[in-house]
Structures are given as structure tokens and as C-alpha cells.
Design an enzyme around this catalytic site. Sequence first.
Site, PDB file in Angstrom:
ATOM      1  N   ARG A   1      15.382  -2.225 -50.158  1.00  0.00           N
ATOM      2  CA  ARG A   1      15.659  -3.576 -49.659  1.00  0.00           C
ATOM      3  C   ARG A   1      17.065  -3.647 -49.083  1.00  0.00           C
ATOM      4  NH1 ARG A   1      12.564  -7.257 -54.090  1.00  0.00           N
ATOM      5  NH2 ARG A   1      13.083  -5.526 -55.437  1.00  0.00           N
TER       6      ARG A   1
ATOM      7  N   TYR B   1       0.636  -6.959 -49.347  1.00  0.00           N
ATOM      8  CA  TYR B   1       1.439  -7.778 -50.261  1.00  0.00           C
ATOM      9  C   TYR B   1       1.217  -9.264 -49.982  1.00  0.00           C
ATOM     10  CZ  TYR B   1       5.718  -9.291 -52.735  1.00  0.00           C
ATOM     11  OH  TYR B   1       6.626  -9.881 -53.579  1.00  0.00           O
ATOM     12  N   ASP B   2       1.345  -9.642 -48.705  1.00  0.00           N
ATOM     13  CA  ASP B   2       1.262 -11.067 -48.358  1.00  0.00           C
ATOM     14  C   ASP B   2      -0.094 -11.657 -48.729  1.00  0.00           C
ATOM     15  OD1 ASP B   2       3.575 -10.174 -47.177  1.00  0.00           O
ATOM     16  OD2 ASP B   2       3.222 -11.094 -45.227  1.00  0.00           O
ATOM     17  N   GLU B   3      -1.156 -10.957 -48.303  1.00  0.00           N
ATOM     18  CA  GLU B   3      -2.496 -11.478 -48.581  1.00  0.00           C
ATOM     19  C   GLU B   3      -2.844 -11.337 -50.064  1.00  0.00           C
ATOM     20  OE1 GLU B   3      -3.641 -13.353 -46.511  1.00  0.00           O
ATOM     21  OE2 GLU B   3      -3.782 -12.532 -44.482  1.00  0.00           O
TER      22      GLU B   3
ATOM     23  N   PHE C   1      22.390  -1.718 -48.125  1.00  0.00           N
ATOM     24  CA  PHE C   1      23.725  -1.899 -47.533  1.00  0.00           C
ATOM     25  C   PHE C   1      24.822  -1.577 -48.551  1.00  0.00           C
ATOM     26  CE2 PHE C   1      22.754  -5.209 -43.908  1.00  0.00           C
ATOM     27  CZ  PHE C   1      22.026  -4.236 -43.230  1.00  0.00           C
TER      28      PHE C   1
ATOM     29  N   GLY D   1      19.428  -6.977 -35.814  1.00  0.00           N
ATOM     30  CA  GLY D   1      20.175  -7.564 -36.933  1.00  0.00           C
ATOM     31  C   GLY D   1      20.316  -9.074 -36.866  1.00  0.00           C
TER      32      GLY D   1
ATOM     33  N   ARG E   1       2.303  -5.467 -43.721  1.00  0.00           N
ATOM     34  CA  ARG E   1       2.785  -6.271 -44.857  1.00  0.00           C
ATOM     35  C   ARG E   1       1.651  -7.026 -45.540  1.00  0.00           C
ATOM     36  NH1 ARG E   1       8.788  -7.037 -43.760  1.00  0.00           N
ATOM     37  NH2 ARG E   1       8.910  -8.576 -45.398  1.00  0.00           N
TER      38      ARG E   1
ATOM     39  N   ARG F   1      13.933 -16.819 -42.058  1.00  0.00           N
ATOM     40  CA  ARG F   1      13.438 -17.290 -43.360  1.00  0.00           C
ATOM     41  C   ARG F   1      14.540 -18.075 -44.055  1.00  0.00           C
ATOM     42  NH1 ARG F   1      11.551 -12.692 -46.968  1.00  0.00           N
ATOM     43  NH2 ARG F   1       9.612 -12.803 -45.793  1.00  0.00           N
TER      44      ARG F   1
HETATM   45  N1  UDP Z   1      16.693  -4.472 -43.351  1.00  0.00           N
HETATM   46  C1  UDP Z   1      17.740  -3.852 -42.669  1.00  0.00           C
HETATM   47  N2  UDP Z   1      18.228  -2.677 -43.144  1.00  0.00           N
HETATM   48  C2  UDP Z   1      17.753  -2.100 -44.291  1.00  0.00           C
HETATM   49  C3  UDP Z   1      16.702  -2.739 -44.999  1.00  0.00           C
HETATM   50  C4  UDP Z   1      16.184  -3.925 -44.488  1.00  0.00           C
HETATM   51  O1  UDP Z   1      18.225  -4.345 -41.629  1.00  0.00           O
HETATM   52  O2  UDP Z   1      18.271  -1.042 -44.675  1.00  0.00           O
HETATM   53  C5  UDP Z   1      16.186  -5.760 -42.830  1.00  0.00           C
HETATM   54  C6  UDP Z   1      14.684  -5.883 -42.788  1.00  0.00           C
HETATM   55  O3  UDP Z   1      14.202  -5.395 -41.547  1.00  0.00           O
HETATM   56  C7  UDP Z   1      14.494  -7.393 -42.936  1.00  0.00           C
HETATM   57  C8  UDP Z   1      15.655  -7.809 -43.811  1.00  0.00           C
HETATM   58  O4  UDP Z   1      16.607  -6.759 -43.755  1.00  0.00           O
HETATM   59  O5  UDP Z   1      14.619  -8.031 -41.691  1.00  0.00           O
HETATM   60  C9  UDP Z   1      15.265  -8.039 -45.257  1.00  0.00           C
HETATM   61  O6  UDP Z   1      14.578  -6.901 -45.688  1.00  0.00           O
HETATM   62  P1  UDP Z   1      14.140  -6.672 -47.202  1.00  0.00           P
HETATM   63  O7  UDP Z   1      13.321  -5.423 -47.212  1.00  0.00           O
HETATM   64  O8  UDP Z   1      15.312  -6.739 -48.092  1.00  0.00           O
HETATM   65  O9  UDP Z   1      13.246  -7.934 -47.573  1.00  0.00           O
HETATM   66  P2  UDP Z   1      12.050  -8.716 -46.839  1.00  0.00           P
HETATM   67  O10 UDP Z   1      11.848  -8.160 -45.450  1.00  0.00           O
HETATM   68  O11 UDP Z   1      10.860  -8.503 -47.697  1.00  0.00           O
HETATM   69  O12 UDP Z   1      12.527 -10.105 -46.775  1.00  0.00           O
END
Ligand code: UDP
Length: 313
Positions: A186, A145-147, A191, A207, A142, A278
Amino acid sequence: MNRILVTGGAGFLGSNLCARLLQNPENQVTVLDNLFTGRKSNIEPFLQNPRFRFIEGDVKQWQDIPCDQIYNAACPASPPAYQKSPTDTTKTCIFGVLNMLELAKKYNATLLQFSTSEVYGDPEVHPQVETYRGCVNPIGIRSCYDEGKRCAEALCFDYHREFGVKIKVIRIFNTYGPNMDPEDGRVVSNFIMQALRGQDLTVYGDGTQTRSFQYVDDLIEGIVRMMNDSRPDFLGPVNLGNPGEFTMLELAQKVLQHTGSQSKLVFKPLPGDDPTRRRADITVAKRELKGWEPKIALDEGLEKSIAYFRTLV
Ligand code: UDP
């Protein structure tokens, strides 16, 4: 006329911002986007508007575009998208903001930088306050992006201190809503699309990791208030997010409930460096941005988003 440049304006956030900016007849909006993750369909409704202009181009290359305000939103933001070409992601963050800072310097414009809660990495401080300096793995998957985004913040503040460039920095927490790319990977889009297609919902890890999800209209309101704040010494960074915190399991249940889908959950490996918790602390935003706070709770926002994603199935 207020000449506004929106980099990444064909993307999810950028296009929602353009829609809002074009409501004001004083605003002339130019979008600069290379359509790497942005989509022409997001800006299609504006193309006939004489106050709107689209330039297909890359923020990494210098472009001389006269302007009064710059919203620098250009960068892939979904983990699978920004990891597709990680070196390009970092270059987009850094060369992109450098070009926009030079433009702001040339035209005495204000630059608002789209930064991110990812600057906090996998945080040890919860909820995340702006004074927290973060816990980012500098060599992980990551970090492009982060850095990149952390360095972009540093460049904004250095251009301000060294050259007096007018800057504003916001840190955006997970945001969802219409104009998201259904395939961008995302969690909210995955979902909802999986539920609508009758496919299993892919939960990464167990999860129990959490995020706070903000509906896009709430974010746009905060962004516009930040840009138009007239205090020259109020630079941010300011967190913009919804403090409601949910596990991915809770999110999956809500999506199933609101779509009426019979889909099952399927568990997949957790990607590397995925933050465990977060949540936005929005004390600063509420105090400094005229009482801004999110108005749309997750259930209502999911309903609106599902209506949008249904049109794409
Ligand atoms: N995630 C998930 N299933 C998916 C896509 C993402 O469980 O189909 C999880 C992912 O591992 C993370 C959270 O949902 O813990 C948010 O992921 P996303 O990619 O939306 O954003 P970010 O990680 O950048 O906050």
C-alpha cells in the site's frame, strides 16, 4: 465476561482493535486468523494474556466459537495482496461473512462487518456519502475485493431482514499506522519504507489521484463506538475515514519531509481501475456515533507511523 471474536485479528486493523479491546478487563478476545496477510508478531504482545486466545484457522471454514460480539475483519485489503489469489479473496469475503453470520445467529451475537470505501469503486459522487451506490467494474482486477465486499454487505442486511441477526456495517477508508505490514504494497507503507531505505518513491500514474488517509487509532475508536451502539435498528453502513484529501504527490512530499529522506520520485504505470478520487463524507458518523471524528491529522499520523516503520528497517 464479554466474549469477542475478531476474525483477521493478526492483521493490521485487527491487531490494533485487539489491543484496544483488551484494555477492558470485561473483554475476552479470541482471534481467528489464517496468517495469509496477518502476522504473528502483531499478536505476540497478547499471547500471555489469559483473556486472549489465538486460533490459527480460516474464516472460510465453519468454526463453532461461542461469542457475544464478532468483528469480521478477515480479508486481505492491500491491492497486491488481494490480487495475489483473487478467487480466494472473493471466497474469503463471502464464505467468511456467511460463517460469521451463522455464528451470530447461533449465539445471538452482534456482527460488525468491516466493509470498505471500495464498494464505491471509482466514484462519480464526491465526497462519498453512504447513499451513493458506487461505480464498480464487475470484471476488473479489483472486483474480487470490491464485489466480494459488496456481496458481504448484502448478506449482512439479508440475514438481518430474514433471520433478525444483529448486524452493523462500517465502510473503512484508507487507514495507516503501526502494525501495517511494511511489504504489503500500500502507498503509505511503500513510501515510508522506500524513504527510510533511500530508495526511489514509486508513484503510480501521474500521482494526481487522491485518497483520504485515516490514522488507525481514529478508526478503532469509531469501530468500537459502532459495535457498542445499543440501538437495534441502527445498522449502518457508516463511513469511517478522515476527510482530509491528498494527492499521492502531496503524500510523497510529506513522507520525504517527515523522514528527512533524499529519495527521488519515480513514476510507474497506474494499475487498472485505480480510483481517481476518494474522500470520506463522515456526516453520518459524526451525527450517529456521539460526535466521533478523526483527531489525528496526516502530519502527526505520519510521524507516529514513521517511528514504527523505523523499527523494521
Ligand atoms: N500507489 C502509489 N505508489 C505505491 C502504491 C500505491 O502511487 O507504491 C497509489 C495507488 O495507485 C493508489 C493510491 O496510491 O492510487 C492508494 O493505493 P493503496 O494501494 O494504498 O490503496 P487503495 O488503492 O486501495 O486505495
